[in-house]
Write a protein that holds these residues in place. Structure first.
Motif, PDB file in Angstrom:
ATOM      1  N   VAL A  61       0.360 -13.287  -6.660  1.00 32.14           N
ATOM      2  CA  VAL A  61      -0.190 -13.889  -5.442  1.00 32.14           C
ATOM      3  C   VAL A  61       0.384 -15.295  -5.251  1.00 32.14           C
ATOM      4  O   VAL A  61       0.762 -15.673  -4.139  1.00 32.14           O
ATOM      5  N   TRP A  62       0.483 -16.068  -6.326  1.00 35.99           N
ATOM      6  CA  TRP A  62       1.036 -17.426  -6.266  1.00 35.99           C
ATOM      7  C   TRP A  62       2.478 -17.413  -5.763  1.00 35.99           C
ATOM      8  O   TRP A  62       2.824 -18.177  -4.869  1.00 35.99           O
ATOM      9  N   SER A  91       5.919  -9.570   5.915  1.00 39.12           N
ATOM     10  CA  SER A  91       4.632  -8.876   6.052  1.00 39.12           C
ATOM     11  C   SER A  91       4.376  -7.952   4.868  1.00 39.12           C
ATOM     12  O   SER A  91       3.231  -7.786   4.436  1.00 39.12           O
ATOM     13  N   MET A  92       5.425  -7.371   4.298  1.00 43.08           N
ATOM     14  CA  MET A  92       5.258  -6.515   3.123  1.00 43.08           C
ATOM     15  C   MET A  92       4.777  -7.328   1.916  1.00 43.08           C
ATOM     16  O   MET A  92       3.945  -6.858   1.137  1.00 43.08           O
ATOM     17  N   VAL A  93       5.277  -8.540   1.764  1.00 41.06           N
ATOM     18  CA  VAL A  93       4.826  -9.408   0.672  1.00 41.06           C
ATOM     19  C   VAL A  93       3.351  -9.758   0.863  1.00 41.06           C
ATOM     20  O   VAL A  93       2.558  -9.717  -0.086  1.00 41.06           O
ATOM     21  N   ALA A  97       0.208  -8.780  -1.640  1.00 48.06           N
ATOM     22  CA  ALA A  97      -0.703  -9.786  -2.199  1.00 48.06           C
ATOM     23  C   ALA A  97      -2.155  -9.444  -1.875  1.00 48.06           C
ATOM     24  O   ALA A  97      -3.046  -9.568  -2.740  1.00 48.06           O
ATOM     25  N   ILE A  98      -2.410  -9.013  -0.657  1.00 47.11           N
ATOM     26  CA  ILE A  98      -3.773  -8.606  -0.293  1.00 47.11           C
ATOM     27  C   ILE A  98      -4.204  -7.401  -1.108  1.00 47.11           C
ATOM     28  O   ILE A  98      -5.334  -7.332  -1.590  1.00 47.11           O
ATOM     29  N   GLY A  99      -3.310  -6.461  -1.295  1.00 47.77           N
ATOM     30  CA  GLY A  99      -3.601  -5.287  -2.109  1.00 47.77           C
ATOM     31  C   GLY A  99      -3.964  -5.663  -3.531  1.00 47.77           C
ATOM     32  O   GLY A  99      -4.919  -5.119  -4.115  1.00 47.77           O
ATOM     33  N   LEU A 100      -3.230  -6.598  -4.120  1.00 44.20           N
ATOM     34  CA  LEU A 100      -3.554  -7.052  -5.473  1.00 44.20           C
ATOM     35  C   LEU A 100      -4.920  -7.717  -5.524  1.00 44.20           C
ATOM     36  O   LEU A 100      -5.675  -7.529  -6.484  1.00 44.20           O
ATOM     37  N   LYS A 101      -5.251  -8.474  -4.496  1.00 46.89           N
ATOM     38  CA  LYS A 101      -6.568  -9.111  -4.451  1.00 46.89           C
ATOM     39  C   LYS A 101      -7.674  -8.062  -4.374  1.00 46.89           C
ATOM     40  O   LYS A 101      -8.689  -8.169  -5.033  1.00 46.89           O
TER      41      LYS A 101
END
Length: 105
Positions: A61-62, A91-93, A97-101
């Motif tokens: 995420v960082w 947008s894929m990145v 990141a949202i998915g990991l959260k």
């Protein structure tokens, strides 16, 4: 609280990238101190975050915040390309990141 800390760590990562660009143009002590300060705060906040959030998620995420933020700043402040493919991959990145959260425990 850890996620807020991680967002600030990412913001200082973006500011570090901006100060790196500034140092490239103006090799003054002020630019060097700004660069060291921004990256130091970024790493300090990231290390604090990793006490609560798993290392893999926090680091991903960082770096995502730093990558996306630096790219967007480059587009708006430095006239870098706004090609649709570039925006697609940004947008894929963000989605990753949202998915990991969402799946982080």
């Amino acid at each position: 609280m850890a996620w807020i800390c991680l967002i600030f760590a990412g913001a200082f990562e973006i500011m570090g990238a901006l100060s790196l660009n500034r140092l490239n143009k103006d090799k003054s002590w002020k630019s060097i101190i700004l660069l060291i300060g921004c990256f130091s705060l970024s790493f300090l906040l990231l290390s604090q975050t990793m006490k609560t959030i798993s290392m893999g998620t926090a680091y991903a995420v960082w770096t995502g915040i730093g990558t996306v933020g630096s790219t967007i700043v480059g587009m708006f402040l430095y006239g870098e390309s706004k090609d649709w493919r570039r925006l697609l991959f940004i947008s894929m990145v963000v989605i990753a990141a949202i998915g990991l959260k969402l799946v982080a425990s």
